[in-house]
Design a protein around this motif. Structure first.
Motif, PDB file in Angstrom:
ATOM      1  N   ASP A 101      -2.442 -42.421 -18.900  1.00  0.00           N
ATOM      2  CA  ASP A 101      -1.824 -42.027 -17.630  1.00  0.00           C
ATOM      3  C   ASP A 101      -1.571 -43.233 -16.727  1.00  0.00           C
ATOM      4  O   ASP A 101      -0.583 -43.270 -15.991  1.00  0.00           O
ATOM      5  CB  ASP A 101      -2.697 -41.007 -16.898  1.00  0.00           C
ATOM      6  CG  ASP A 101      -2.720 -39.652 -17.600  1.00  0.00           C
ATOM      7  OD1 ASP A 101      -1.880 -39.418 -18.502  1.00  0.00           O
ATOM      8  OD2 ASP A 101      -3.576 -38.830 -17.250  1.00  0.00           O
ATOM      9  N   LYS A 102      -2.461 -44.216 -16.774  1.00  0.00           N
ATOM     10  CA  LYS A 102      -2.301 -45.393 -15.917  1.00  0.00           C
ATOM     11  C   LYS A 102      -0.993 -46.114 -16.234  1.00  0.00           C
ATOM     12  O   LYS A 102      -0.324 -46.615 -15.332  1.00  0.00           O
ATOM     13  CB  LYS A 102      -3.489 -46.336 -16.072  1.00  0.00           C
ATOM     14  CG  LYS A 102      -3.370 -47.573 -15.188  1.00  0.00           C
ATOM     15  CD  LYS A 102      -4.632 -48.380 -15.083  1.00  0.00           C
ATOM     16  CE  LYS A 102      -5.085 -48.937 -16.377  1.00  0.00           C
ATOM     17  NZ  LYS A 102      -6.150 -49.939 -16.228  1.00  0.00           N
ATOM     18  N   ALA A 103      -0.589 -46.131 -17.493  1.00  0.00           N
ATOM     19  CA  ALA A 103       0.681 -46.760 -17.860  1.00  0.00           C
ATOM     20  C   ALA A 103       1.842 -46.058 -17.158  1.00  0.00           C
ATOM     21  O   ALA A 103       2.799 -46.711 -16.722  1.00  0.00           O
ATOM     22  CB  ALA A 103       0.862 -46.732 -19.369  1.00  0.00           C
ATOM     23  N   ASP A 104       1.755 -44.741 -17.037  1.00  0.00           N
ATOM     24  CA  ASP A 104       2.804 -43.997 -16.345  1.00  0.00           C
ATOM     25  C   ASP A 104       2.807 -44.285 -14.851  1.00  0.00           C
ATOM     26  O   ASP A 104       3.865 -44.416 -14.230  1.00  0.00           O
ATOM     27  CB  ASP A 104       2.648 -42.498 -16.600  1.00  0.00           C
ATOM     28  CG  ASP A 104       2.972 -42.122 -18.048  1.00  0.00           C
ATOM     29  OD1 ASP A 104       3.801 -42.808 -18.673  1.00  0.00           O
ATOM     30  OD2 ASP A 104       2.401 -41.144 -18.531  1.00  0.00           O
ATOM     31  N   VAL A 105       1.626 -44.419 -14.251  1.00  0.00           N
ATOM     32  CA  VAL A 105       1.540 -44.795 -12.833  1.00  0.00           C
ATOM     33  C   VAL A 105       2.133 -46.180 -12.635  1.00  0.00           C
ATOM     34  O   VAL A 105       2.914 -46.419 -11.707  1.00  0.00           O
ATOM     35  CB  VAL A 105       0.073 -44.735 -12.341  1.00  0.00           C
ATOM     36  CG1 VAL A 105      -0.061 -45.359 -10.952  1.00  0.00           C
ATOM     37  CG2 VAL A 105      -0.444 -43.301 -12.337  1.00  0.00           C
ATOM     38  N   LYS A 106       1.810 -47.095 -13.547  1.00  0.00           N
ATOM     39  CA  LYS A 106       2.294 -48.474 -13.423  1.00  0.00           C
ATOM     40  C   LYS A 106       3.794 -48.605 -13.693  1.00  0.00           C
ATOM     41  O   LYS A 106       4.386 -49.620 -13.354  1.00  0.00           O
ATOM     42  CB  LYS A 106       1.493 -49.391 -14.352  1.00  0.00           C
ATOM     43  CG  LYS A 106       0.066 -49.583 -13.850  1.00  0.00           C
ATOM     44  CD  LYS A 106      -0.846 -50.208 -14.871  1.00  0.00           C
ATOM     45  CE  LYS A 106      -0.535 -51.635 -15.155  1.00  0.00           C
ATOM     46  NZ  LYS A 106      -1.549 -52.251 -16.026  1.00  0.00           N
ATOM     47  N   ALA A 107       4.414 -47.584 -14.257  1.00  0.00           N
ATOM     48  CA  ALA A 107       5.871 -47.594 -14.405  1.00  0.00           C
ATOM     49  C   ALA A 107       6.546 -47.455 -13.039  1.00  0.00           C
ATOM     50  O   ALA A 107       7.690 -47.862 -12.865  1.00  0.00           O
ATOM     51  CB  ALA A 107       6.308 -46.461 -15.332  1.00  0.00           C
ATOM     52  N   ILE A 108       5.822 -46.921 -12.069  1.00  0.00           N
ATOM     53  CA  ILE A 108       6.350 -46.750 -10.710  1.00  0.00           C
ATOM     54  C   ILE A 108       5.749 -47.795  -9.778  1.00  0.00           C
ATOM     55  O   ILE A 108       6.447 -48.456  -9.018  1.00  0.00           O
ATOM     56  CB  ILE A 108       6.041 -45.326 -10.192  1.00  0.00           C
ATOM     57  CG1 ILE A 108       6.690 -44.285 -11.113  1.00  0.00           C
ATOM     58  CG2 ILE A 108       6.537 -45.162  -8.749  1.00  0.00           C
ATOM     59  CD1 ILE A 108       6.207 -42.873 -10.889  1.00  0.00           C
ATOM     60  N   VAL A 109       4.429 -47.946  -9.832  1.00  0.00           N
ATOM     61  CA  VAL A 109       3.707 -48.907  -8.984  1.00  0.00           C
ATOM     62  C   VAL A 109       3.676 -50.225  -9.756  1.00  0.00           C
ATOM     63  O   VAL A 109       2.772 -50.480 -10.539  1.00  0.00           O
ATOM     64  CB  VAL A 109       2.275 -48.395  -8.680  1.00  0.00           C
ATOM     65  CG1 VAL A 109       1.520 -49.399  -7.824  1.00  0.00           C
ATOM     66  CG2 VAL A 109       2.336 -47.035  -8.009  1.00  0.00           C
ATOM     67  N   ARG A 110       4.684 -51.051  -9.530  1.00  0.00           N
ATOM     68  CA  ARG A 110       4.889 -52.226 -10.382  1.00  0.00           C
ATOM     69  C   ARG A 110       4.431 -53.548  -9.789  1.00  0.00           C
ATOM     70  O   ARG A 110       4.169 -54.482 -10.531  1.00  0.00           O
ATOM     71  CB  ARG A 110       6.370 -52.358 -10.708  1.00  0.00           C
ATOM     72  CG  ARG A 110       6.884 -51.230 -11.530  1.00  0.00           C
ATOM     73  CD  ARG A 110       8.341 -51.401 -11.809  1.00  0.00           C
ATOM     74  NE  ARG A 110       8.797 -50.317 -12.675  1.00  0.00           N
ATOM     75  CZ  ARG A 110       9.916 -50.343 -13.337  1.00  0.00           C
ATOM     76  NH1 ARG A 110      10.704 -51.373 -13.246  1.00  0.00           N
ATOM     77  NH2 ARG A 110      10.253 -49.320 -14.087  1.00  0.00           N
ATOM     78  N   SER A 111       4.399 -53.641  -8.493  1.00  0.00           N
ATOM     79  CA  SER A 111       4.184 -54.947  -7.880  1.00  0.00           C
ATOM     80  C   SER A 111       2.862 -54.991  -7.128  1.00  0.00           C
ATOM     81  O   SER A 111       2.685 -54.313  -6.119  1.00  0.00           O
ATOM     82  CB  SER A 111       5.352 -55.245  -6.925  1.00  0.00           C
ATOM     83  OG  SER A 111       5.203 -56.523  -6.372  1.00  0.00           O
ATOM     84  N   TYR A 112       1.930 -55.789  -7.652  1.00  0.00           N
ATOM     85  CA  TYR A 112       0.631 -55.963  -7.002  1.00  0.00           C
ATOM     86  C   TYR A 112       0.033 -57.280  -7.482  1.00  0.00           C
ATOM     87  O   TYR A 112       0.334 -57.760  -8.571  1.00  0.00           O
ATOM     88  CB  TYR A 112      -0.310 -54.783  -7.301  1.00  0.00           C
ATOM     89  CG  TYR A 112      -0.306 -54.356  -8.750  1.00  0.00           C
ATOM     90  CD1 TYR A 112      -1.129 -54.969  -9.686  1.00  0.00           C
ATOM     91  CD2 TYR A 112       0.559 -53.364  -9.186  1.00  0.00           C
ATOM     92  CE1 TYR A 112      -1.089 -54.604 -11.019  1.00  0.00           C
ATOM     93  CE2 TYR A 112       0.599 -52.986 -10.517  1.00  0.00           C
ATOM     94  CZ  TYR A 112      -0.235 -53.611 -11.431  1.00  0.00           C
ATOM     95  OH  TYR A 112      -0.195 -53.252 -12.745  1.00  0.00           O
ATOM     96  N   ALA A 113      -0.803 -57.856  -6.649  1.00  0.00           N
ATOM     97  CA  ALA A 113      -1.430 -59.137  -6.981  1.00  0.00           C
ATOM     98  C   ALA A 113      -2.630 -58.950  -7.898  1.00  0.00           C
ATOM     99  O   ALA A 113      -2.914 -59.793  -8.740  1.00  0.00           O
ATOM    100  CB  ALA A 113      -1.865 -59.857  -5.696  1.00  0.00           C
ATOM    101  N   LYS A 114      -3.337 -57.838  -7.726  1.00  0.00           N
ATOM    102  CA  LYS A 114      -4.585 -57.632  -8.464  1.00  0.00           C
ATOM    103  C   LYS A 114      -4.710 -56.178  -8.876  1.00  0.00           C
ATOM    104  O   LYS A 114      -4.460 -55.278  -8.087  1.00  0.00           O
ATOM    105  CB  LYS A 114      -5.777 -58.037  -7.581  1.00  0.00           C
ATOM    106  CG  LYS A 114      -7.128 -57.904  -8.232  1.00  0.00           C
ATOM    107  CD  LYS A 114      -7.319 -58.908  -9.340  1.00  0.00           C
ATOM    108  CE  LYS A 114      -8.698 -58.757  -9.975  1.00  0.00           C
ATOM    109  NZ  LYS A 114      -8.835 -59.518 -11.183  1.00  0.00           N
TER     110      LYS A 114
END
Length: 148
Positions: A101-114
């Motif tokens: 599921d985290k991969a799906d979240v990261k498909a939208i939430v893409r830009s972060y430093a950490k």
């Protein structure tokens, strides 16, 4: 990764909240995503880090995205952290589901430093997260005093 039509994420709402947290013009400093049955949805948004922390509890899986102001007295900048929280009381089956599921979240939430994976409140205290974000951001030169 790109969003998939069958993702278990409320894509439009998550994207809108993500953009609001990233915007310099919006006071929103964080969003919390939680499961509503099998769908990951925006559960809360806000401005206070203390309020943000109240959403991370022992029996929940939570994705948090937070804006932090870093830099020195001459150069302030926004940095972002993605926190994946798997409470210590979450069942093994639900814990396992977080990795896909985290991969799906990261498909939208893409830009972060950490990116932080946590199951203990000490790991997501504001000072701890700030320290990690600063560490990945490079040198932080500052005298602590702004010249007039």
């Amino acid at each position: 990764p790109t969003p998939r039509p069958t993702m278990p994420v409320d894509q439009d709402a998550v994207y809108d909240a993500y953009e609001a947290v990233r915007s310099d013009k919006d006071p929103m400093a964080w969003m919390v995503l939680k499961y509503d049955d099998k769908l990951i949805q925006v559960d809360a948004t806000g401005t206070s880090y203390d309020e943000f922390l109240t959403h991370f509890v022992d029996d929940k899986r939570v994705y948090g995205f937070v804006r932090l102001e870093t830099g020195d007295e001459l150069s302030k900048r926004a940095k972002f952290a993605l926190i994946t929280w798997v409470g210590q009381s979450v069942s093994p089956l639900k814990k396992a589901k977080v990795s896909t599921d985290k991969a799906d979240v990261k498909a939208i939430v893409r830009s972060y430093a950490k990116e932080i994976l946590a199951d203990d409140m000490d790991e997501i205290q504001e000072a701890t997260v700030m320290e990690q974000v600063i560490a990945v951001g490079g040198a932080n030169y500052g005298t602590g005093v702004r010249d007039k």
